[in-house]
Scaffold this motif. Structure first.
Motif, short mmCIF file in Angstrom:
data_model
loop_
_atom_site.label_atom_id
_atom_site.label_comp_id
_atom_site.label_asym_id
_atom_site.label_seq_id
_atom_site.Cartn_x
_atom_site.Cartn_y
_atom_site.Cartn_z
N VAL A 154 40.78 39.93 27.88
CA VAL A 154 40.38 40.03 29.29
C VAL A 154 39.30 38.98 29.53
CG1 VAL A 154 39.76 41.63 31.15
CG2 VAL A 154 40.55 42.54 28.96
N ASP A 155 39.56 38.06 30.44
CA ASP A 155 38.64 36.94 30.71
C ASP A 155 38.23 36.23 29.42
OD1 ASP A 155 38.72 37.67 33.38
OD2 ASP A 155 36.99 39.01 33.20
N LEU A 206 40.14 50.30 26.30
CA LEU A 206 39.87 50.21 27.73
C LEU A 206 39.15 51.48 28.14
CD1 LEU A 206 43.16 48.94 29.36
CD2 LEU A 206 41.07 47.66 28.99
N LYS A 218 41.44 50.14 35.26
CA LYS A 218 41.24 49.32 36.45
C LYS A 218 41.74 47.87 36.27
CE LYS A 218 36.97 48.26 37.90
NZ LYS A 218 37.12 46.83 37.96
N ASP A 219 41.50 47.30 35.09
CA ASP A 219 41.84 45.89 34.87
C ASP A 219 43.21 45.68 34.21
OD1 ASP A 219 39.47 44.92 35.95
OD2 ASP A 219 38.39 45.34 34.07
N HIS A 277 46.13 45.26 35.12
CA HIS A 277 47.09 44.28 35.65
C HIS A 277 46.74 42.85 35.24
CE1 HIS A 277 43.79 44.66 38.44
NE2 HIS A 277 44.01 43.41 38.78
N ARG A 278 45.54 42.62 34.68
CA ARG A 278 45.19 41.23 34.35
C ARG A 278 44.83 41.03 32.87
NH1 ARG A 278 39.91 39.76 34.75
NH2 ARG A 278 38.45 41.48 34.89
N VAL A 279 45.29 41.95 32.02
CA VAL A 279 45.03 41.78 30.58
C VAL A 279 46.17 40.98 29.95
CG1 VAL A 279 43.79 43.97 30.46
CG2 VAL A 279 46.22 43.91 29.87
#
Ligand code: IMO
Ligand code: MG
Length: 400
Positions: free
Chosen positions: A335-336, A343, A347-348, A350-352
């Motif tokens: 993630v980023d 986790l 919440k995140d 969808h972008r992992v």
């Protein structure tokens, strides 16, 4: 001993088969949430049954079955299933009881369900069974419960209110007539939550979860979820009486599937996904939709085990992967640009980006490669595996 069996993924983990198998050790199988959005296929060898509403108790063992207050009932579906059960297991079919405070999914909810989903920027891809609408009406205090049929006037008034609320042209008399006829055919099965508790309080109960932890309305991948607490937390309210749960069993496939929309980090969109779909027969038991397929995701599994209080794992569909030379498992996410193993919430999701480890495939479940896979799963998830399902039929299962 009271046990709950839940799915640890996005549903369709094979809960039906597992519940059918385990039901021999219990006195009663209880459904506590969901409705006919569930589709639990049970393969008896000579024939298959798809359960949508009636608990997946093994018909050969003549077990009690109870549909709790947390389940929403489509009478047409219930009647079809009862008929099927009566044909196959006449004695068992007399052992079903239904909570009279359960809410009804009315015939016109299905179409409305579709309209509501279509009104979203990003549709959920519901099963169009009117489930979300039924729970919404319950929460809004516009619901119609089975016990309301003790008086036609109550039903008529509620139908009029619903027509007004949802702006529908309803022929109240026609709807009432249809529902009343169906109701009369099942009214002998109805009991209330207190009676159910009195009957069942000293018995061994097996609670049958529907959907899966990741579809739970609170702890799942909201808003791409169903409308109930289909994780273990729904048992108390769905049974309609406080009850001690001794064990939570979580069912997971050896890979992952999802039907409907929403995030799915390990989804395989190409040939490999298609291969799993074909080999695993991954088409919805309720809607016939092709299921999205992907590798097993340990990050999500760890999350699901944690939030559901899962004590034990059962692995299904491992036999499907035996045709693969190599498989992959997701052990972490990026993630980023940062690698994470856990986790805190979804919440995140969808972008992992999944971080994979490759593993050897297996030729059969007695092979070293398969043992290694199971060990890896126990290690990654921190919960012991108690059974492995080795084929689609009820008795194709081994205890570890
Ligand atoms: P079983 O019990 C898989 C999914 C739908 C949709 C979302 C919301 O067989 O595991 P809904 O109709 O509940 O409002 O749809 O939830 N869904 C399921 N997916 N298995 C199920 O049940 C499901 N029940 C609902 O596809 O994404
Ligand atoms: Mg299913």
């Amino acid at each position: 001993m009271n046990t709950v069996v839940i799915g640890l993924q996005w549903g369709d983990e094979g809960k039906g088969k597992i519940v059918t198998y385990l039901s021999r050790y219990y006195d009663c199988v209880v459904r506590y949430c969901g409705g006919s959005n569930a589709g639990h296929t049970v393969d008896y060898g000579d024939f298959k049954i798809v359960h949508h509403l009636i608990p997946s108790a093994d018909g050969r063992f003549k077990k009690n079955m109870y549909i709790g207050v947390g389940v929403v009932i489509d009478l047409d579906v219930l009647l079809r299933e009862l008929e099927q059960l009566n044909n196959l297991f006449p004695e068992s079919s007399t052992l079903l009881r239904v909570c009279k405070q359960s809410h009804l999914v009315l015939p016109f909810y299905r179409e409305l369900d579709g309209r509501i989903d279509a009104a979203r920027n990003e549709p959920v891809g519901t099963t169009r069974r009117g489930i979300g609408l039924c729970y919404a009406n319950r929460a809004l205090r516009f619901g119609l419960r089975l016990e309301d049929f003790e008086d036609d006037q109550t039903v008529k008034e509620r139908l009029r209110e619903l027509a007004k609320l949802w702006n529908l042209e309803l022929s109240i008399e026609t709807v009432l007539e249809h529902l009343r006829e169906a109701y009369e055919r099942i009214s002998h099965l109805l009991i209330d939550n207190v009676e159910a508790f009195e009957n069942l309080k000293n018995k061994n109960l097996l609670f049958e979860g529907t959907q899966g932890v990741l579809l739970d309305v609170d702890v799942g991948t909201y808003p791409f979820v169903t409308s109930t607490n289909c994780s273990s937390s729904g048992v108390q309210s769905g049974f309609g009486y406080p009850i001690k749960i001794d064990k939570v069993i979580g069912v997971t496939k050896a890979y992952t599937t999802r039907v409907g929309e929403g995030p799915f980090p390990t989804e395989l969109k190409g040939e490999e996904g298609e291969r799993i779909r074909k080999l695993g027969g991954e088409y919805g038991a309720t809607t016939g939709r092709p299921r999205r397929c992907g590798w097993l995701d340990f990050v999500l599994l760890r999350y699901a085990v944690k939030v559901s209080g899962c004590d034990e794992l059962i692995v299904t569909k491992a036999d499907i992967l035996k045709n693969f030379e190599k498989i992959a498992v997701c052990v972490a996410y990026e993630v980023d640009g940062i690698k994470v193993h856990e986790l805190k919430n979804l919440k995140d999701i969808h972008r992992v980006k999944p971080v994979y480890e490759e593993m050897e495939g297996w030729k059969d479940i007695n092979s070293r490669a398969f043992t290694k896979f199971l060990k890896k799963m126990e290690q990654e998830v921190g919960v012991r595996i108690s059974y492995v399902s080795t084929g689609s039929k009820v008795d194709e299962i081994i205890a570890l």
